[in-house]
Design a protein around this motif. Structure first.
Motif, PDB file in Angstrom:
ATOM      1  N   ASN A  54       0.819  -1.204   0.000  1.00  0.00           N
ATOM      2  CA  ASN A  54       0.000   0.000   0.000  1.00  0.00           C
ATOM      3  C   ASN A  54       0.856   1.258   0.000  1.00  0.00           C
ATOM      4  OD1 ASN A  54      -1.391   2.189   2.011  1.00  0.00           O
ATOM      5  ND2 ASN A  54      -2.906   1.287   0.655  1.00  0.00           N
ATOM      6  N   LYS A  55       1.890   1.282   0.854  1.00  0.00           N
ATOM      7  CA  LYS A  55       2.769   2.446   0.936  1.00  0.00           C
ATOM      8  C   LYS A  55       3.544   2.653  -0.357  1.00  0.00           C
ATOM      9  CE  LYS A  55       2.118   4.081   5.068  1.00  0.00           C
ATOM     10  NZ  LYS A  55       1.414   5.356   5.188  1.00  0.00           N
ATOM     11  N   LYS A  58       1.153   4.017  -2.943  1.00  0.00           N
ATOM     12  CA  LYS A  58       0.731   5.385  -2.627  1.00  0.00           C
ATOM     13  C   LYS A  58       1.853   6.387  -2.866  1.00  0.00           C
ATOM     14  CE  LYS A  58      -1.568   8.103   0.945  1.00  0.00           C
ATOM     15  NZ  LYS A  58      -2.260   8.061   2.252  1.00  0.00           N
ATOM     16  N   ARG A  61       2.359   6.983  -6.594  1.00  0.00           N
ATOM     17  CA  ARG A  61       1.319   7.851  -7.151  1.00  0.00           C
ATOM     18  C   ARG A  61       1.481   9.298  -6.690  1.00  0.00           C
ATOM     19  NH1 ARG A  61      -3.960   3.909  -6.140  1.00  0.00           N
ATOM     20  NH2 ARG A  61      -3.513   2.405  -7.822  1.00  0.00           N
ATOM     21  N   ASP A  92      -3.113  15.306  -4.753  1.00  0.00           N
ATOM     22  CA  ASP A  92      -1.865  15.030  -4.055  1.00  0.00           C
ATOM     23  C   ASP A  92      -1.635  16.122  -3.017  1.00  0.00           C
ATOM     24  OD1 ASP A  92       0.466  17.026  -5.332  1.00  0.00           O
ATOM     25  OD2 ASP A  92      -1.282  16.678  -6.606  1.00  0.00           O
ATOM     26  N   THR A 142      -0.039  10.366   5.068  1.00  0.00           N
ATOM     27  CA  THR A 142       1.002   9.602   4.379  1.00  0.00           C
ATOM     28  C   THR A 142       1.725   8.664   5.341  1.00  0.00           C
ATOM     29  OG1 THR A 142       1.331  11.438   2.832  1.00  0.00           O
ATOM     30  CG2 THR A 142       3.071   9.787   2.949  1.00  0.00           C
TER      31      THR A 142
END
Length: 244
Positions: A54-55, A58, A61, A92, A142
């Protein structure tokens, strides 16, 4: 482990029990406490890998979206047009910080900018405060689940060691009950106990490596975002001075 030992005793005590030394066999023959430790560590390992994927996705992106935004921002186009594009759904952290600052700027323009130096200084302070709050919120999102990686990386080996100690205690108890210290009797119980430590390391090592890597990447991204806030504030300050 216990059923095979009892079966051997029933056969006369001279026949060494047959142990399955595969990973599944070591798990199935382990004490219930050791099994629970192994299951907990396996669950932590699965959770760790889910966080890692997932990290990684992410961050990839976020970096791509930030690069696209910065290209638009520094292209020399209208900041108002850029704000209209990203204000509704910032993709973002860079877009979110920019939108927060521009929103405060527009509100001030709608109310009418005063020529007073103090009023303009207050406006700059408000915009910088709003952008700083947005940076904190975006970075907190984040960094989500980073504590899980840190916890698994630090506690995993010790949890596995607890399972090992418990398993070895059980193995020595069985040895004392049988009054037999041959390797055929000692080795399986110790192998089952050490398997818990191995699983603990399997869970902890990726968590530690991932935590260090993501901490470094997130830190660099945060520094990059702070630099953008400083540069954007300087641009707005210049606009205020030109109006004065």
């Amino acid at each position: 482990m216990f059923p095979t030992l009892l079966q051997a005793a029933a056969l006369g005590g001279d026949v060494a029990p047959v142990h399955d030394m595969s990973a599944l066999g070591l798990f199935l023959q382990a004490d219930i406490v050791v099994k629970l430790v192994m299951l907990g560590l396996l669950a932590a390992s699965v959770w760790t890998w889910a966080i890692i994927f997932n990290k990684a996705t992410k961050l990839r992106r976020m970096k791509a979206a930030a690069a696209d935004f910065e290209e638009q921002f520094w292209s020399g186009g209208s900041l108002d047009q850029l704000y209209d594009q990203v204000a509704q759904a910032p993709a973002d952290p860079f877009s979110a910080v920019f939108a927060a600052g521009m929103r405060e700027w527009r509100h001030a323009n709608e109310r009418g900018l005063s020529s007073s130096g103090a009023m303009r200084a207050n406006l700059m302070q408000r915009m910088e405060r709003v952008m700083s709050v947005t940076v904190g919120r975006e970075m907190a999102d984040t960094e989500r689940y980073m504590t899980v990686l840190a916890s698994v990386g630090s506690a995993g080996p010790f949890v596995g060691l607890f399972g090992t100690v418990w398993g070895i205690m059980g193995a020595f108890t069985n040895i004392a009950a049988q009054q037999n210290t041959s390797l055929a009797v000692v080795a399986p119980g110790i192998a089952e106990a050490l398997f818990a430590t191995a699983i603990g390391l399997v869970a902890a090592i990726p968590a530690v490596l991932a935590y260090n890597y993501f901490s470094s990447e997130i830190g660099r991204f945060g520094d990059r975002l702070d630099s953008f806030v400083t540069e954007f504030s300087a641009i707005l300050q210049r606009h205020l001075e030109e109006r004065g």
